[in-house]
Design a protein around this motif. Structure first.
Motif, PDB file in Angstrom:
ATOM      1  N   SER A   1      11.582  -6.072  -5.029  1.00 38.77           N
ATOM      2  CA  SER A   1      10.701  -7.236  -4.882  1.00 38.77           C
ATOM      3  C   SER A   1       9.866  -7.472  -6.135  1.00 38.77           C
ATOM      4  N   VAL A   2       9.518  -6.391  -6.840  1.00 43.00           N
ATOM      5  CA  VAL A   2       8.752  -6.546  -8.079  1.00 43.00           C
ATOM      6  C   VAL A   2       9.610  -7.230  -9.142  1.00 43.00           C
TER       7      VAL A   2
ATOM      8  N   ILE B   1      -1.789 -12.387  -4.993  1.00 40.76           N
ATOM      9  CA  ILE B   1      -1.666 -11.016  -4.501  1.00 40.76           C
ATOM     10  C   ILE B   1      -0.459 -10.922  -3.572  1.00 40.76           C
ATOM     11  N   ILE B   2       0.495 -10.084  -3.952  1.00 41.18           N
ATOM     12  CA  ILE B   2       1.697  -9.848  -3.156  1.00 41.18           C
ATOM     13  C   ILE B   2       1.450  -8.609  -2.303  1.00 41.18           C
ATOM     14  N   GLY B   3       1.509  -8.783  -0.988  1.00 37.03           N
ATOM     15  CA  GLY B   3       1.178  -7.685  -0.096  1.00 37.03           C
ATOM     16  C   GLY B   3      -0.291  -7.713   0.264  1.00 37.03           C
ATOM     17  N   ALA B   4      -0.789  -8.902   0.607  1.00 34.93           N
ATOM     18  CA  ALA B   4      -2.224  -9.100   0.839  1.00 34.93           C
ATOM     19  C   ALA B   4      -2.599  -9.046   2.305  1.00 34.93           C
TER      20      ALA B   4
ATOM     21  N   VAL C   1      -1.004 -11.744 -11.408  1.00 34.55           N
ATOM     22  CA  VAL C   1      -0.201 -11.444 -10.222  1.00 34.55           C
ATOM     23  C   VAL C   1      -0.338  -9.953  -9.947  1.00 34.55           C
ATOM     24  N   ILE C   2      -0.705  -9.612  -8.719  1.00 35.09           N
ATOM     25  CA  ILE C   2      -0.902  -8.217  -8.336  1.00 35.09           C
ATOM     26  C   ILE C   2       0.149  -7.851  -7.291  1.00 35.09           C
TER      27      ILE C   2
ATOM     28  N   VAL D   1      -7.630 -17.299  -4.765  1.00 29.57           N
ATOM     29  CA  VAL D   1      -6.709 -16.220  -4.416  1.00 29.57           C
ATOM     30  C   VAL D   1      -5.576 -16.737  -3.538  1.00 29.57           C
ATOM     31  N   ILE D   2      -4.355 -16.489  -3.981  1.00 27.05           N
ATOM     32  CA  ILE D   2      -3.160 -16.788  -3.195  1.00 27.05           C
ATOM     33  C   ILE D   2      -2.749 -15.496  -2.500  1.00 27.05           C
TER      34      ILE D   2
END
Length: 263
Positions: free
Chosen positions: A125-126, A23-26, A95-96, A45-46
Protein backbone atom coordinates in the motif's frame (compact mmCIF):
# COMPACT_ATOMS: atom_id res chain seq x y z
CA UNK A 1 26.32 28.15 14.47
CA UNK A 2 25.71 24.44 14.13
CA UNK A 3 28.35 22.19 12.61
CA UNK A 4 27.25 20.71 9.25
CA UNK A 5 26.73 17.21 10.70
CA UNK A 6 24.44 18.67 13.38
CA UNK A 7 22.14 20.44 10.93
CA UNK A 8 18.57 19.07 10.71
CA UNK A 9 18.16 16.46 7.98
CA UNK A 10 14.74 17.89 7.10
CA UNK A 11 13.31 21.39 7.10
CA UNK A 12 11.65 21.84 10.50
CA UNK A 13 7.88 22.39 10.49
CA UNK A 14 6.42 24.16 13.51
CA UNK A 15 3.50 26.09 12.03
CA UNK A 16 0.77 23.81 10.65
CA UNK A 17 -1.62 26.51 9.50
CA UNK A 18 -2.25 26.35 5.75
CA UNK A 19 -0.67 22.87 5.65
CA UNK A 20 -2.64 20.07 3.98
CA UNK A 21 -1.85 16.68 5.48
CA UNK A 22 -3.06 13.32 4.15
CA UNK A 23 -3.04 10.58 6.79
CA UNK A 24 -3.32 6.99 5.56
CA UNK A 25 -4.63 4.78 8.34
CA UNK A 26 -6.36 7.54 10.29
CA UNK A 27 -9.26 5.52 11.70
CA UNK A 28 -7.53 4.45 14.93
CA UNK A 29 -4.28 4.34 16.89
CA UNK A 30 -1.41 6.64 16.00
CA UNK A 31 -3.03 7.82 12.77
CA UNK A 32 -6.20 8.93 14.55
CA UNK A 33 -4.21 10.67 17.29
CA UNK A 34 -2.12 12.49 14.70
CA UNK A 35 -5.24 13.61 12.84
CA UNK A 36 -6.75 15.08 16.01
CA UNK A 37 -3.49 16.79 16.98
CA UNK A 38 -2.95 18.34 13.55
CA UNK A 39 -6.53 19.57 13.36
CA UNK A 40 -6.05 21.32 16.70
CA UNK A 41 -2.86 22.90 15.33
CA UNK A 42 -4.72 24.42 12.38
CA UNK A 43 -3.86 21.99 9.58
CA UNK A 44 -6.23 20.80 6.89
CA UNK A 45 -6.30 17.03 7.38
CA UNK A 46 -7.46 14.36 4.94
CA UNK A 47 -8.34 11.17 6.83
CA UNK A 48 -8.19 7.90 4.93
CA UNK A 49 -8.69 4.23 5.82
CA UNK A 50 -11.26 1.58 4.99
CA UNK A 51 -13.63 2.22 7.93
CA UNK A 52 -15.81 5.24 7.08
CA UNK A 53 -17.60 5.33 10.43
CA UNK A 54 -14.35 5.33 12.43
CA UNK A 55 -12.97 8.13 10.25
CA UNK A 56 -16.13 10.17 10.82
CA UNK A 57 -15.71 9.79 14.58
CA UNK A 58 -12.10 10.97 14.42
CA UNK A 59 -12.96 13.93 12.17
CA UNK A 60 -15.84 14.88 14.51
CA UNK A 61 -17.25 17.35 11.95
CA UNK A 62 -14.16 19.53 12.19
CA UNK A 63 -14.28 22.18 9.43
CA UNK A 64 -10.69 21.40 8.37
CA UNK A 65 -11.19 17.63 8.26
CA UNK A 66 -11.95 15.78 5.03
CA UNK A 67 -12.90 12.10 5.27
CA UNK A 68 -11.95 9.99 2.27
CA UNK A 69 -12.51 6.28 2.93
CA UNK A 70 -10.96 3.74 0.57
CA UNK A 71 -9.03 0.47 0.57
CA UNK A 72 -5.38 1.56 0.69
CA UNK A 73 -4.29 -1.95 -0.36
CA UNK A 74 -6.10 -1.54 -3.68
CA UNK A 75 -3.96 0.19 -6.29
CA UNK A 76 -6.86 1.44 -8.40
CA UNK A 77 -8.49 3.08 -5.36
CA UNK A 78 -5.43 5.31 -4.93
CA UNK A 79 -5.90 6.88 -8.36
CA UNK A 80 -9.57 7.56 -7.64
CA UNK A 81 -8.74 9.09 -4.26
CA UNK A 82 -6.03 11.31 -5.75
CA UNK A 83 -8.40 12.50 -8.46
CA UNK A 84 -11.00 13.51 -5.88
CA UNK A 85 -8.45 15.35 -3.76
CA UNK A 86 -7.01 17.32 -6.66
CA UNK A 87 -10.45 18.84 -7.21
CA UNK A 88 -10.54 20.10 -3.63
CA UNK A 89 -6.92 20.92 -2.72
CA UNK A 90 -4.30 22.80 -4.71
CA UNK A 91 -1.48 20.98 -2.92
CA UNK A 92 -0.71 18.25 -0.41
CA UNK A 93 2.15 19.15 1.89
CA UNK A 94 2.67 15.90 3.77
CA UNK A 95 1.49 12.31 3.39
CA UNK A 96 1.74 10.12 6.49
CA UNK A 97 1.55 6.36 5.96
CA UNK A 98 0.17 4.72 9.13
CA UNK A 99 -1.92 1.81 7.84
CA UNK A 100 -0.79 -1.53 9.25
CA UNK A 101 -1.82 -5.08 10.03
CA UNK A 102 -0.28 -7.15 12.81
CA UNK A 103 -0.73 -10.73 13.92
CA UNK A 104 1.51 -12.11 16.69
CA UNK A 105 2.81 -15.44 15.46
CA UNK A 106 5.92 -17.60 15.50
CA UNK A 107 7.41 -18.64 12.17
CA UNK A 108 5.76 -22.09 12.24
CA UNK A 109 2.34 -20.47 12.72
CA UNK A 110 2.45 -18.28 9.61
CA UNK A 111 -0.43 -18.71 7.19
CA UNK A 112 0.44 -17.87 3.58
CA UNK A 113 -2.81 -16.04 2.83
CA UNK A 114 -2.65 -13.98 6.03
CA UNK A 115 1.00 -13.18 5.35
CA UNK A 116 0.15 -11.96 1.85
CA UNK A 117 -2.59 -9.73 3.25
CA UNK A 118 -0.24 -8.27 5.87
CA UNK A 119 2.40 -7.50 3.25
CA UNK A 120 -0.25 -5.97 1.00
CA UNK A 121 -1.36 -3.55 3.72
CA UNK A 122 1.98 -2.84 5.42
CA UNK A 123 4.23 -2.63 2.37
CA UNK A 124 2.46 -2.74 -1.00
CA UNK A 125 0.00 0.00 0.00
CA UNK A 126 2.93 2.35 0.63
CA UNK A 127 4.26 1.71 -2.88
CA UNK A 128 0.77 2.31 -4.30
CA UNK A 129 0.63 5.58 -2.39
CA UNK A 130 4.09 6.72 -3.41
CA UNK A 131 3.36 6.00 -7.05
CA UNK A 132 0.25 8.15 -6.75
CA UNK A 133 1.41 11.17 -4.73
CA UNK A 134 5.09 11.57 -5.59
CA UNK A 135 4.66 12.75 -9.22
CA UNK A 136 2.48 15.68 -8.13
CA UNK A 137 4.69 16.43 -5.13
CA UNK A 138 7.74 16.58 -7.38
CA UNK A 139 5.84 18.82 -9.78
CA UNK A 140 4.89 21.26 -7.01
CA UNK A 141 8.55 21.33 -5.92
CA UNK A 142 8.03 20.65 -2.23
CA UNK A 143 6.31 18.34 0.20
CA UNK A 144 6.89 15.55 2.66
CA UNK A 145 6.56 11.80 3.12
CA UNK A 146 6.37 10.17 6.57
CA UNK A 147 6.36 6.39 6.91
CA UNK A 148 5.50 4.61 10.14
CA UNK A 149 7.73 1.58 10.39
CA UNK A 150 8.49 0.09 13.81
CA UNK A 151 11.33 -0.91 16.11
CA UNK A 152 10.16 -4.42 15.18
CA UNK A 153 12.07 -3.78 11.96
CA UNK A 154 15.37 -3.28 13.81
CA UNK A 155 15.84 -6.94 14.72
CA UNK A 156 14.42 -10.35 13.89
CA UNK A 157 12.19 -10.74 16.94
CA UNK A 158 9.85 -13.67 17.75
CA UNK A 159 6.09 -13.15 17.36
CA UNK A 160 6.58 -10.66 14.52
CA UNK A 161 7.17 -13.20 11.77
CA UNK A 162 5.50 -11.17 9.00
CA UNK A 163 5.01 -7.79 10.64
CA UNK A 164 8.72 -7.40 11.54
CA UNK A 165 10.07 -8.10 8.03
CA UNK A 166 7.45 -5.77 6.52
CA UNK A 167 8.62 -2.98 8.84
CA UNK A 168 12.28 -3.72 8.11
CA UNK A 169 11.46 -3.26 4.43
CA UNK A 170 9.81 0.09 5.21
CA UNK A 171 12.94 1.23 7.07
CA UNK A 172 15.06 0.40 4.03
CA UNK A 173 12.56 2.07 1.70
CA UNK A 174 12.42 5.28 3.74
CA UNK A 175 16.21 5.52 3.86
CA UNK A 176 16.48 5.33 0.08
CA UNK A 177 13.58 7.77 -0.32
CA UNK A 178 15.53 10.31 1.70
CA UNK A 179 18.57 9.85 -0.55
CA UNK A 180 16.41 10.26 -3.66
CA UNK A 181 14.16 13.09 -2.55
CA UNK A 182 16.11 15.31 -0.17
CA UNK A 183 17.71 17.31 -2.95
CA UNK A 184 14.29 17.71 -4.56
CA UNK A 185 12.97 19.70 -1.58
CA UNK A 186 10.87 16.85 -0.19
CA UNK A 187 11.15 16.02 3.50
CA UNK A 188 11.25 12.32 4.37
CA UNK A 189 10.57 11.01 7.87
CA UNK A 190 11.14 7.51 9.23
CA UNK A 191 8.97 6.89 12.30
CA UNK A 192 9.94 3.92 14.49
CA UNK A 193 7.65 3.65 17.50
CA UNK A 194 8.13 1.25 20.36
CA UNK A 195 5.03 -0.27 21.94
CA UNK A 196 1.94 1.93 21.61
CA UNK A 197 -1.45 1.02 23.08
CA UNK A 198 -3.58 0.40 19.96
CA UNK A 199 -5.90 -2.19 18.43
CA UNK A 200 -2.83 -3.94 17.06
CA UNK A 201 -0.85 -4.25 20.27
CA UNK A 202 -3.96 -5.34 22.19
CA UNK A 203 -3.35 -8.75 20.57
CA UNK A 204 -0.13 -9.21 22.55
CA UNK A 205 -0.28 -11.51 25.55
CA UNK A 206 2.92 -10.25 27.19
CA UNK A 207 3.90 -7.18 29.18
CA UNK A 208 4.98 -4.48 26.76
CA UNK A 209 7.87 -2.38 28.12
CA UNK A 210 7.67 1.43 27.99
CA UNK A 211 4.11 1.30 26.60
CA UNK A 212 3.00 4.66 25.15
CA UNK A 213 -0.45 6.08 24.44
CA UNK A 214 -1.35 7.10 20.88
CA UNK A 215 -1.37 10.72 22.07
CA UNK A 216 2.20 10.39 23.38
CA UNK A 217 3.22 8.85 20.07
CA UNK A 218 1.56 11.67 18.14
CA UNK A 219 3.39 14.29 20.19
CA UNK A 220 6.73 12.53 19.70
CA UNK A 221 6.18 12.51 15.94
CA UNK A 222 5.23 16.19 15.80
CA UNK A 223 8.24 17.05 17.99
CA UNK A 224 10.51 15.14 15.62
CA UNK A 225 9.08 16.97 12.61
CA UNK A 226 9.52 20.30 14.41
CA UNK A 227 13.18 19.37 14.99
CA UNK A 228 13.74 18.42 11.36
CA UNK A 229 14.65 14.84 12.31
CA UNK A 230 14.86 12.04 9.77
CA UNK A 231 14.34 9.13 12.15
CA UNK A 232 11.77 9.73 14.87
CA UNK A 233 11.97 6.88 17.38
CA UNK A 234 10.39 6.70 20.79
CA UNK A 235 10.40 6.23 23.71
CA UNK A 236 14.17 6.65 23.76
CA UNK A 237 14.62 4.63 26.96
CA UNK A 238 13.36 1.61 25.00
CA UNK A 239 14.47 2.26 21.44
CA UNK A 240 18.08 3.04 22.33
CA UNK A 241 18.46 -0.42 23.88
CA UNK A 242 17.31 -2.04 20.66
CA UNK A 243 19.67 0.14 18.64
CA UNK A 244 22.54 -1.06 20.81
CA UNK A 245 21.48 -4.67 20.22
CA UNK A 246 21.69 -4.03 16.47
CA UNK A 247 25.39 -3.30 16.88
CA UNK A 248 26.21 -6.55 18.68
CA UNK A 249 27.65 -9.66 17.00
CA UNK A 250 24.94 -12.18 16.20
CA UNK A 251 26.12 -14.60 18.88
CA UNK A 252 25.50 -11.97 21.60
CA UNK A 253 22.36 -10.63 19.96
CA UNK A 254 20.71 -14.05 19.74
CA UNK A 255 21.70 -14.82 23.33
CA UNK A 256 20.00 -11.61 24.52
CA UNK A 257 16.86 -12.35 22.50
CA UNK A 258 16.68 -15.85 24.01
CA UNK A 259 17.22 -14.45 27.48
CA UNK A 260 14.89 -11.44 27.47
CA UNK A 261 12.40 -12.02 24.65
CA UNK A 262 11.78 -15.75 24.29
CA UNK A 263 12.31 -16.77 27.92
Amino acid sequence: MRLPFLQPLNKPIRDWHDQTIWIIGASSGIGAALAKSLLKLGAHVILSARRQHHLDLVANDHPHAHVLAFDVADQNSWSEAQSLLRKKYSKIDLVIFCAAKYQPERSWEVNANDAADTLKINLASVYHGLGTVLPNMLQQGKGGIAILASVAGYLGLPNASVYGPSKAALINLTELLYSDLHEKNINVYLVNPGFVSTELTSKNDFTMPALQTPEQASQAILDGIANGDFEIHFPKRFTMGLKLMQMLPYRLRFALIRRFVIA
